[in-house]
Design an enzyme around this catalytic site. Sequence first.
Site, mmCIF file in Angstrom:
data_model
loop_
_atom_site.group_PDB
_atom_site.id
_atom_site.type_symbol
_atom_site.label_atom_id
_atom_site.label_comp_id
_atom_site.label_asym_id
_atom_site.label_seq_id
_atom_site.Cartn_x
_atom_site.Cartn_y
_atom_site.Cartn_z
ATOM 1 N N PRO A 10 -10.732 7.982 8.613
ATOM 2 C CG PRO A 10 -12.345 8.041 6.936
ATOM 3 C CD PRO A 10 -11.614 8.902 7.904
ATOM 4 C CG ASN A 11 -10.469 2.823 5.848
ATOM 5 O OD1 ASN A 11 -10.952 1.871 6.446
ATOM 6 N ND2 ASN A 11 -11.126 3.483 4.907
ATOM 7 N NE ARG A 18 -6.793 1.889 2.976
ATOM 8 C CZ ARG A 18 -6.978 3.180 2.830
ATOM 9 N NH1 ARG A 18 -6.565 4.012 3.755
ATOM 10 N NH2 ARG A 18 -7.573 3.646 1.762
ATOM 11 C CE1 TYR A 23 -2.924 5.925 1.810
ATOM 12 C CE2 TYR A 23 -3.608 3.681 1.339
ATOM 13 C CZ TYR A 23 -3.811 5.034 1.234
ATOM 14 O OH TYR A 23 -4.888 5.512 0.542
ATOM 15 C CG ASN A 74 -4.419 11.533 6.337
ATOM 16 O OD1 ASN A 74 -5.400 11.544 5.594
ATOM 17 N ND2 ASN A 74 -3.350 10.801 6.086
ATOM 18 C CB ALA A 77 -12.330 8.262 2.186
ATOM 19 C CD GLU A 98 -6.486 18.356 2.906
ATOM 20 O OE1 GLU A 98 -6.880 17.414 2.200
ATOM 21 O OE2 GLU A 98 -6.787 19.543 2.685
ATOM 22 C CG HIS A 100 -3.993 13.767 1.867
ATOM 23 N ND1 HIS A 100 -5.070 13.043 2.340
ATOM 24 C CD2 HIS A 100 -4.403 15.047 1.747
ATOM 25 C CE1 HIS A 100 -6.088 13.866 2.485
ATOM 26 N NE2 HIS A 100 -5.713 15.088 2.143
ATOM 27 N NE ARG A 107 -3.789 6.592 -4.109
ATOM 28 C CZ ARG A 107 -4.348 6.159 -3.003
ATOM 29 N NH1 ARG A 107 -4.289 6.866 -1.893
ATOM 30 N NH2 ARG A 107 -4.972 4.996 -2.982
#
Length: 150
Positions: A10-11, A18, A23, A74, A77, A98, A100, A107
């Site tokens: 998502p996103n 964004r 990012y 990735n 969320a 995985e 990110h 964070r």
Amino acid sequence: MRRILLVNGPNLNRLGIREPGTYGNVTLRELEQKLDLLAKENQLELICFQSNHEGEIIDQIHDADTNIDGIIINPGAFTHYSYAIRDAIASISKPVIEVHISNIHAREEFRHHSVIAPVTSGQIVGFGMLGYELALMALKERLGEELTHD
């Protein structure tokens, strides 16, 4: 030819727009094109998939067990709470890396824990878009081949 599935959650379709301070300015399409080129240089076929919907991601993971050699994911969320995606990964026999873009461990506290990580071959965080290339390198090595970079 080995087939690699790239899954972005998502996103991530909003990359380049964004939170560019977190990012970067590279769009998802630009990222996919660069990674596809690296894959082709290494005789790999890259299949790219992005969804904001948990069930669609799960379906892709399930399907990958029969026609894909490895996955780069990735989960966005979903990283922090999707036991369904975690269980889908655990249910397949293919290696999963995985990724990110940001360092999730540096964070907000809610981002520090990944429910996905325990069922993956490894996790790459905080290297921006380079993390995807590192994941491709790690996945290719996991599959018993060395990555070349022209």
